[in-house]
Design a protein around this motif. Structure first.
Motif, mmCIF file in Angstrom:
data_model
loop_
_atom_site.group_PDB
_atom_site.id
_atom_site.type_symbol
_atom_site.label_atom_id
_atom_site.label_comp_id
_atom_site.label_asym_id
_atom_site.label_seq_id
_atom_site.Cartn_x
_atom_site.Cartn_y
_atom_site.Cartn_z
ATOM 1 N N ALA A 9 -9.694 3.180 7.102
ATOM 2 C CA ALA A 9 -8.783 2.709 6.057
ATOM 3 C C ALA A 9 -7.456 2.353 6.709
ATOM 4 C CB ALA A 9 -8.585 3.796 5.008
ATOM 5 N N VAL A 10 -7.004 1.120 6.480
ATOM 6 C CA VAL A 10 -5.768 0.671 7.139
ATOM 7 C C VAL A 10 -4.728 0.232 6.114
ATOM 8 C CG1 VAL A 10 -6.878 0.005 9.303
ATOM 9 C CG2 VAL A 10 -6.740 -1.669 7.467
ATOM 10 N N ASP A 11 -3.470 0.647 6.367
ATOM 11 C CA ASP A 11 -2.379 0.220 5.467
ATOM 12 C C ASP A 11 -1.749 -1.082 5.965
ATOM 13 O OD1 ASP A 11 -0.900 1.092 7.618
ATOM 14 O OD2 ASP A 11 -0.020 2.815 6.593
ATOM 15 N N HIS A 38 -8.770 -2.207 3.316
ATOM 16 C CA HIS A 38 -7.354 -2.146 2.923
ATOM 17 C C HIS A 38 -7.303 -2.153 1.402
ATOM 18 C CE1 HIS A 38 -3.074 -2.597 2.747
ATOM 19 N NE2 HIS A 38 -3.202 -3.691 2.007
ATOM 20 N N VAL A 39 -6.447 -1.292 0.857
ATOM 21 C CA VAL A 39 -6.300 -1.203 -0.605
ATOM 22 C C VAL A 39 -4.933 -1.767 -0.992
ATOM 23 C CG1 VAL A 39 -6.324 0.323 -2.609
ATOM 24 C CG2 VAL A 39 -7.687 0.918 -0.585
ATOM 25 N N PRO A 91 -4.983 3.894 -3.080
ATOM 26 C CA PRO A 91 -5.705 4.169 -1.835
ATOM 27 C C PRO A 91 -6.460 5.495 -1.837
ATOM 28 C CG PRO A 91 -3.512 3.335 -1.345
ATOM 29 C CD PRO A 91 -3.581 3.510 -2.828
ATOM 30 N N VAL A 109 -8.735 7.891 8.890
ATOM 31 C CA VAL A 109 -7.412 7.560 8.324
ATOM 32 C C VAL A 109 -6.339 8.046 9.293
ATOM 33 C CG1 VAL A 109 -7.920 7.564 5.824
ATOM 34 C CG2 VAL A 109 -7.508 9.722 6.996
ATOM 35 N N GLY A 110 -5.116 7.612 9.062
ATOM 36 C CA GLY A 110 -4.006 8.086 9.876
ATOM 37 C C GLY A 110 -3.297 9.225 9.173
ATOM 38 N N HIS A 112 0.579 11.476 9.261
ATOM 39 C CA HIS A 112 1.924 11.737 9.814
ATOM 40 C C HIS A 112 2.268 13.205 9.605
ATOM 41 C CE1 HIS A 112 3.251 7.522 9.931
ATOM 42 N NE2 HIS A 112 2.563 7.373 8.821
ATOM 43 N N THR A 124 -1.772 10.180 1.285
ATOM 44 C CA THR A 124 -3.034 9.473 1.043
ATOM 45 C C THR A 124 -4.182 10.267 1.675
ATOM 46 O OG1 THR A 124 -1.798 7.425 1.256
ATOM 47 C CG2 THR A 124 -4.192 7.255 1.362
ATOM 48 N N THR A 125 -3.926 10.755 2.899
ATOM 49 C CA THR A 125 -4.972 11.470 3.631
ATOM 50 C C THR A 125 -5.415 12.731 2.881
ATOM 51 O OG1 THR A 125 -4.153 10.551 5.672
ATOM 52 C CG2 THR A 125 -5.517 12.504 5.885
HETATM 53 P P1 AMP Z 1 0.268 7.551 4.275
HETATM 54 O O1 AMP Z 1 -0.129 8.624 3.330
HETATM 55 O O2 AMP Z 1 0.921 6.367 3.613
HETATM 56 O O3 AMP Z 1 1.024 8.081 5.441
HETATM 57 O O4 AMP Z 1 -1.083 6.929 4.885
HETATM 58 C C1 AMP Z 1 -1.945 7.707 5.665
HETATM 59 C C2 AMP Z 1 -3.178 6.895 5.998
HETATM 60 O O5 AMP Z 1 -3.863 6.547 4.799
HETATM 61 C C3 AMP Z 1 -2.911 5.549 6.693
HETATM 62 O O6 AMP Z 1 -2.758 5.706 8.098
HETATM 63 C C4 AMP Z 1 -4.189 4.795 6.366
HETATM 64 O O7 AMP Z 1 -5.273 5.232 7.182
HETATM 65 C C5 AMP Z 1 -4.463 5.267 4.930
HETATM 66 N N1 AMP Z 1 -3.822 4.349 3.957
HETATM 67 C C6 AMP Z 1 -2.597 4.446 3.384
HETATM 68 N N2 AMP Z 1 -2.364 3.421 2.554
HETATM 69 C C7 AMP Z 1 -3.470 2.639 2.603
HETATM 70 C C8 AMP Z 1 -3.861 1.409 1.965
HETATM 71 N N3 AMP Z 1 -3.061 0.781 1.106
HETATM 72 N N4 AMP Z 1 -5.080 0.913 2.235
HETATM 73 C C9 AMP Z 1 -5.927 1.566 3.079
HETATM 74 N N5 AMP Z 1 -5.607 2.702 3.716
HETATM 75 C C10 AMP Z 1 -4.409 3.240 3.484
#
Ligand code: AMP
Length: 145
Positions: A9-11, A38-39, A91, A109-110, A112, A124-125
């Protein structure tokens, strides 16, 4: 047992390269198929229903740009059209739903490091881990940002 279907899943932001590199390498090691998702978050959700505005033109523009970026990323990874997924929604719920729909056995997923308010709100994770029916790999991306 090796993984057969991996969904990353990529942002489409700064950490996308780190997360996709890890997923592509795992797909390679496991001889698995790689899906990239991607969402797009609807502006109506992001800004709430309080503002009586028609976001459809901007939403279309965002959709077009996201498709271009996703295609560029997937072409570089040799991911076929059929494994490129662009959906609209939240997402944290769309990622597990799509993973299930394409029978993935691993979601990548990523993640932080988080402090303060963001720790309370969750990421998101966290949502993906909660909703997923398969393994989830959370790749540390702080070094990349
Ligand atoms: P975040 O919670 O925004 O730090 O996002 C953590 C991880 O969730 C990102 O590294 C992506 O792997 C996944 N992610 C976040 N937003 C999206 C999105 N809009 N579409 C797909 N994957 C997402």
């Amino acid at each position: 047992m090796p993984y057969q279907n991996i969904l990353v899943a990529v942002d489409l932001g700064a950490t996308t390269e780190t997360v996709t590199r890890r997923a592509a390498s795992l797909a390679n090691q496991n001889n698995a198929l790689l899906h990239v998702l991607h969402v797009i978050e609807p502006l109506a959700i992001t800004y709430g229903g309080d503002i009586p505005m028609d976001f459809s033109a901007i939403q279309e523009e965002i959709q077009g740009q996201a498709k271009q970026q996703l295609d560029k990323l997937c072409s570089a990874l040799s991911v076929p059209e059929s494994n490129r997924h662009l959906v609209t929604g939240r997402p944290e719920s769309e990622i597990p739903t799509r993973a299930k729909a394409v029978a993935c056995d691993l979601i990548v997923v990523g993640t932080h490091a988080r402090w303060g308010l963001s720790l309370l709100l969750g990421s998101t994770t966290d949502g993906v881990m909660h909703g997923a029916e398969c393994d989830v790999l959370a790749v540390k991306v702080d070094a990349a940002t």
